[in-house]
Design an enzyme around this catalytic site. Structure first.
Site, PDB file in Angstrom:
ATOM      1  N   LEU A 160       7.739  -6.794  -8.934  1.00  0.00           N
ATOM      2  CA  LEU A 160       7.777  -7.986  -8.067  1.00  0.00           C
ATOM      3  C   LEU A 160       6.501  -8.129  -7.224  1.00  0.00           C
ATOM      4  O   LEU A 160       5.699  -9.049  -7.423  1.00  0.00           O
ATOM      5  CB  LEU A 160       8.995  -7.902  -7.137  1.00  0.00           C
ATOM      6  N   THR A 214       2.891 -10.116  -1.921  1.00  0.00           N
ATOM      7  CA  THR A 214       3.502  -9.725  -0.649  1.00  0.00           C
ATOM      8  C   THR A 214       2.723  -8.615   0.056  1.00  0.00           C
ATOM      9  O   THR A 214       3.015  -8.319   1.213  1.00  0.00           O
ATOM     10  CB  THR A 214       4.935  -9.214  -0.891  1.00  0.00           C
ATOM     11  N   LYS A 223       0.769   0.385  -2.456  1.00  0.00           N
ATOM     12  CA  LYS A 223       1.260  -0.479  -3.538  1.00  0.00           C
ATOM     13  C   LYS A 223       2.190   0.289  -4.481  1.00  0.00           C
ATOM     14  O   LYS A 223       1.820   1.354  -4.979  1.00  0.00           O
ATOM     15  CB  LYS A 223       0.086  -1.069  -4.319  1.00  0.00           C
ATOM     16  N   ALA A 265      10.372  -1.544  -6.588  1.00  0.00           N
ATOM     17  CA  ALA A 265      10.712  -0.523  -5.592  1.00  0.00           C
ATOM     18  C   ALA A 265      11.272  -1.148  -4.319  1.00  0.00           C
ATOM     19  O   ALA A 265      11.800  -0.453  -3.452  1.00  0.00           O
ATOM     20  CB  ALA A 265       9.455   0.273  -5.247  1.00  0.00           C
ATOM     21  N   LYS A 294       8.707   5.221  -8.326  1.00  0.00           N
ATOM     22  CA  LYS A 294       7.594   5.221  -9.277  1.00  0.00           C
ATOM     23  C   LYS A 294       6.568   6.238  -8.771  1.00  0.00           C
ATOM     24  O   LYS A 294       6.369   6.310  -7.565  1.00  0.00           O
ATOM     25  CB  LYS A 294       6.941   3.832  -9.338  1.00  0.00           C
ATOM     26  N   ASP A 305       1.298  -4.050 -11.208  1.00  0.00           N
ATOM     27  CA  ASP A 305      -0.014  -4.120 -10.531  1.00  0.00           C
ATOM     28  C   ASP A 305      -0.407  -2.785  -9.891  1.00  0.00           C
ATOM     29  O   ASP A 305      -1.525  -2.662  -9.393  1.00  0.00           O
ATOM     30  CB  ASP A 305      -0.004  -5.182  -9.428  1.00  0.00           C
TER      31      ASP A 305
HETATM   32  C1  BG6 Z   1       6.819  -2.216  -3.577  1.00  0.00           C
HETATM   33  C2  BG6 Z   1       5.564  -2.525  -2.783  1.00  0.00           C
HETATM   34  O1  BG6 Z   1       7.062  -3.204  -4.543  1.00  0.00           O
HETATM   35  O2  BG6 Z   1       7.940  -2.143  -2.690  1.00  0.00           O
HETATM   36  C3  BG6 Z   1       5.368  -1.488  -1.709  1.00  0.00           C
HETATM   37  O3  BG6 Z   1       4.454  -2.534  -3.664  1.00  0.00           O
HETATM   38  C4  BG6 Z   1       6.599  -1.446  -0.821  1.00  0.00           C
HETATM   39  O4  BG6 Z   1       4.223  -1.790  -0.954  1.00  0.00           O
HETATM   40  C5  BG6 Z   1       7.840  -1.154  -1.666  1.00  0.00           C
HETATM   41  O5  BG6 Z   1       6.459  -0.441   0.166  1.00  0.00           O
HETATM   42  C6  BG6 Z   1       9.137  -1.157  -0.854  1.00  0.00           C
HETATM   43  O6  BG6 Z   1       9.381  -2.436  -0.379  1.00  0.00           O
HETATM   44  P1  BG6 Z   1      10.456  -2.828   0.722  1.00  0.00           P
HETATM   45  O7  BG6 Z   1      10.495  -4.340   0.645  1.00  0.00           O
HETATM   46  O8  BG6 Z   1      11.755  -2.206   0.308  1.00  0.00           O
HETATM   47  O9  BG6 Z   1       9.983  -2.313   2.014  1.00  0.00           O
HETATM   48 MG    MG Z   2       3.736  -4.061  -7.321  1.00  0.00          MG
END
Ligand code: BG6
Ligand code: MG
Length: 220
Positions: free
Chosen positions: A10, A17, A45, A115, A145, A170
């Site tokens: 995502l 984001t 990331k 994630a 991951k 990415d």
């Molecule tokens: C990943 C991002 O997709 O999600 C990370 O690349 C981020 O930077 C992780 O920390 C967790 O995201 P969230 O929205 O649960 O804080």
């Molecule tokens: Mg990503």
């Protein structure tokens, strides 16, 4: 002919984001009395929220009690959620829709493998929920991951063997996770950074119908 399963990360693949995650982490770092740079944000990331906070505290050389740690996790996420509150379809990255529509037209199974624990609300905001047959996010996985867990669960739920799945990612950790799952990895970003991916494109505008036809097995 067996179907190919398509799994999309995502953050950084469908929507950018990272800039909002950065602002929220920087605010916390500043409150704790240190700087947090865009370059350091690169390390975040694809990395789980909890692991990001651990790295942030290492950068700031800060020790936290369990209770403080949990409080900062909540605080960061609240700030992040307020930053993405207004997010809408205009934040979908270029030509993501083109690829999703192509895959839908050809009845390909599509999953999200992220994630993030905020994946569902983000997909709702950008109105992409209907494209995904399966959503696996940070609320479903125990191992982050580069562990392949998130993608293996997605493949299982799609009913497609991992070797017949293709992952768009990415993050270095995400490409590793896809490779570890025995899937074909496609990097979206810098080919020097994502050198472990089978193919790399700067973004989806570089992916044409000819390549997509190859992926779905229509042309050799
Ligand atoms: C990943 C991002 O997709 O999600 C990370 O690349 C981020 O930077 C992780 O920390 C967790 O995201 P969230 O929205 O649960 O804080
Ligand atoms: Mg990503």
């Amino acid at each position: 002919m067996n179907k190919t399963g398509f799994i999309f990360d995502l953050d950084g693949v469908i929507v950018d984001t990272a800039k909002y995650h950065y602002l929220a982490w920087r605010k916390l770092a500043n409150e704790l009395g240190f700087e947090f740079t865009q370059e350091q944000n690169e390390l975040f990331k694809g990395v789980s929220r909890k692991r990001c906070l651990e790295i942030l505290l290492e950068i700031g050389n800060i020790k936290a009690s369990q209770e403080q740690f949990s409080r900062w996790l909540v605080e960061k996420n609240e700030d992040y959620l307020s930053l993405i509150e207004e997010m809408d379809e205009s934040e979908i990255l270029p030509d993501v829709l083109k690829v999703l529509q192509f895959l839908k037209k050809h009845h390909m199974p599509i999953a999200l493998g992220s994630a993030s624990k905020n994946a569902r609300p983000i997909l709702e905001k950008v109105k992409l929920m209907d494209y995904f047959d399966v959503i696996v996010d940070g609320t479903h996985v125990a191992k982050a991951k580069p562990d392949p867990e998130v993608f293996l669960i997605a493949a299982k739920q799609l009913g497609v063997p991992p070797k017949d799945c293709i992952v768009f990612e990415d993050a270095v950790a995400g490409i590793e996770a896809a490779n570890n799952a025995g899937m074909l990895s496609i990097g979206i970003g810098d080919d020097k950074v994502l050198s472990e991916a089978k193919f790399v494109f700067a973004n989806f505008t570089e992916i044409d119908d000819q390549f997509l036809n190859k992926l779905i097995g229509l042309t050799p």
